[in-house]
Design a protein around this motif. Structure first.
Motif, PDB file in Angstrom:
ATOM      1  N   LEU A  62       0.810  -1.216   0.000  1.00 13.59           N
ATOM      2  CA  LEU A  62       0.000   0.000   0.000  1.00 13.59           C
ATOM      3  C   LEU A  62       0.846   1.270   0.000  1.00 13.59           C
ATOM      4  CD1 LEU A  62      -2.863   1.054  -0.042  1.00 13.59           C
ATOM      5  CD2 LEU A  62      -2.847   1.035   2.454  1.00 13.59           C
ATOM      6  N   PRO A  63       1.911   1.356   0.800  1.00 16.40           N
ATOM      7  CA  PRO A  63       2.737   2.569   0.732  1.00 16.40           C
ATOM      8  C   PRO A  63       3.329   2.810  -0.659  1.00 16.40           C
ATOM      9  CG  PRO A  63       3.264   1.329   2.708  1.00 16.40           C
ATOM     10  CD  PRO A  63       2.340   0.475   1.895  1.00 16.40           C
ATOM     11  N   THR A  64       3.694   1.744  -1.357  1.00 10.24           N
ATOM     12  CA  THR A  64       4.234   1.893  -2.707  1.00 10.24           C
ATOM     13  C   THR A  64       3.176   2.426  -3.658  1.00 10.24           C
ATOM     14  OG1 THR A  64       5.727   0.041  -2.281  1.00 10.24           O
ATOM     15  CG2 THR A  64       5.419   0.695  -4.575  1.00 10.24           C
ATOM     16  N   PHE A  65       1.947   1.893  -3.570  1.00  8.92           N
ATOM     17  CA  PHE A  65       0.862   2.393  -4.416  1.00  8.92           C
ATOM     18  C   PHE A  65       0.571   3.855  -4.120  1.00  8.92           C
ATOM     19  CE2 PHE A  65      -0.875  -2.120  -4.894  1.00  8.92           C
ATOM     20  CZ  PHE A  65      -0.372  -2.250  -6.176  1.00  8.92           C
ATOM     21  N   ILE A  66       0.567   4.226  -2.856  1.00 11.05           N
ATOM     22  CA  ILE A  66       0.311   5.617  -2.475  1.00 11.05           C
ATOM     23  C   ILE A  66       1.421   6.518  -3.001  1.00 11.05           C
ATOM     24  CG2 ILE A  66       0.157   7.192  -0.507  1.00 11.05           C
ATOM     25  CD1 ILE A  66      -1.347   4.947   0.972  1.00 11.05           C
ATOM     26  N   LEU A  67       2.661   6.063  -2.917  1.00  9.23           N
ATOM     27  CA  LEU A  67       3.790   6.836  -3.430  1.00  9.23           C
ATOM     28  C   LEU A  67       3.684   7.019  -4.943  1.00  9.23           C
ATOM     29  CD1 LEU A  67       6.504   8.221  -2.791  1.00  9.23           C
ATOM     30  CD2 LEU A  67       7.587   6.012  -3.254  1.00  9.23           C
ATOM     31  N   LEU A  69       0.946   6.896  -6.802  1.00 10.80           N
ATOM     32  CA  LEU A  69      -0.173   7.789  -7.072  1.00 10.80           C
ATOM     33  C   LEU A  69       0.203   9.233  -6.758  1.00 10.80           C
ATOM     34  CD1 LEU A  69      -3.142   8.150  -7.864  1.00 10.80           C
ATOM     35  CD2 LEU A  69      -3.728   7.781  -5.464  1.00 10.80           C
ATOM     36  N   GLY A  70       0.909   9.437  -5.657  1.00  8.37           N
ATOM     37  CA  GLY A  70       1.355  10.787  -5.291  1.00  8.37           C
ATOM     38  C   GLY A  70       2.281  11.379  -6.338  1.00  8.37           C
TER      39      GLY A  70
END
Length: 190
Positions: A62-67, A69-70
């Motif tokens: 999840l942190p990778t996906f959020i990064l 997307l950011g």
């Protein structure tokens, strides 16, 4: 056919997206494949009893996906800010233009400039749901390198663009594009 068009920033932003999309096509496809693999992989691993359950795996990525997307949103925001600054700084982009399109080509008059392109000078056209884009062969080259030994040359295409709603006879314009631009292309390839 003659008509006047007063550009808006919304139209200019649409032109920026239209011009940049071909350069982003590979990145978008690659990101889509990677996202699909990221979503599907935990289920495949669970089916073969390899790895963690999908919920645990998703928590880890999840942190990778959020990064990702950011970063994507930051890129879009930077493009928007650059377009907004260009719009504010360049008076010619905001000036009303008078288009005259006939069998000989496209003539554009604005307060500070006037231009004419014959149909053979139009190398690409696109009619979308909202806009007509005419890409000319007037490519401008400029150096964007900070290293004098290895200059990086960028190519900027010149676009004539206007909303379909400003065109008094869209059927006639489509006919001109179909006959004149294709005829010019045929002459260039012969």
């Amino acid at each position: 056919m003659r008509f006047t068009y007063s550009p808006t920033f919304k139209d200019y932003w649409a032109l920026n997206l239209y011009a940049l999309f071909p350069h982003w096509r590979l990145c978008i496809r690659l990101a889509t494949v990677l996202l699909a693999l990221g979503v599907i992989a935990p289920w495949v691993w669970t089916a073969f009893d390899v790895g963690l359950p999908p919920a645990e795996t998703y928590k880890g990525v999840l942190p990778t996906f959020i990064l990702m997307l950011g970063c994507f949103l930051l890129m879009i925001l930077a493009m928007y800010a650059a377009a907004r600054m260009g719009w504010a700084a360049t008076r010619e982009l905001r000036e009303p233009r008078e288009y005259e399109i006939d069998d000989s080509g496209v003539r554009v008059k604005a307060a500070g400039s006037e231009g004419f392109v014959e149909w053979p000078g139009i190398v690409d056209t696109s009619v979308t749901n909202r806009f007509v884009y005419l890409v000319t062969a007037q490519q401008q080259y400029y150096s964007t390198s900070f290293n004098p030994g290895r200059p990086y040359f960028n190519i900027e295409k010149h676009y004539y663009y206007f909303p379909i709603s400003t065109v008094p006879d869209m059927g006639r314009l489509r006919e001109l594009i179909r006959t004149c631009v294709n005829r010019a292309r045929d002459k260039q390839t012969a």
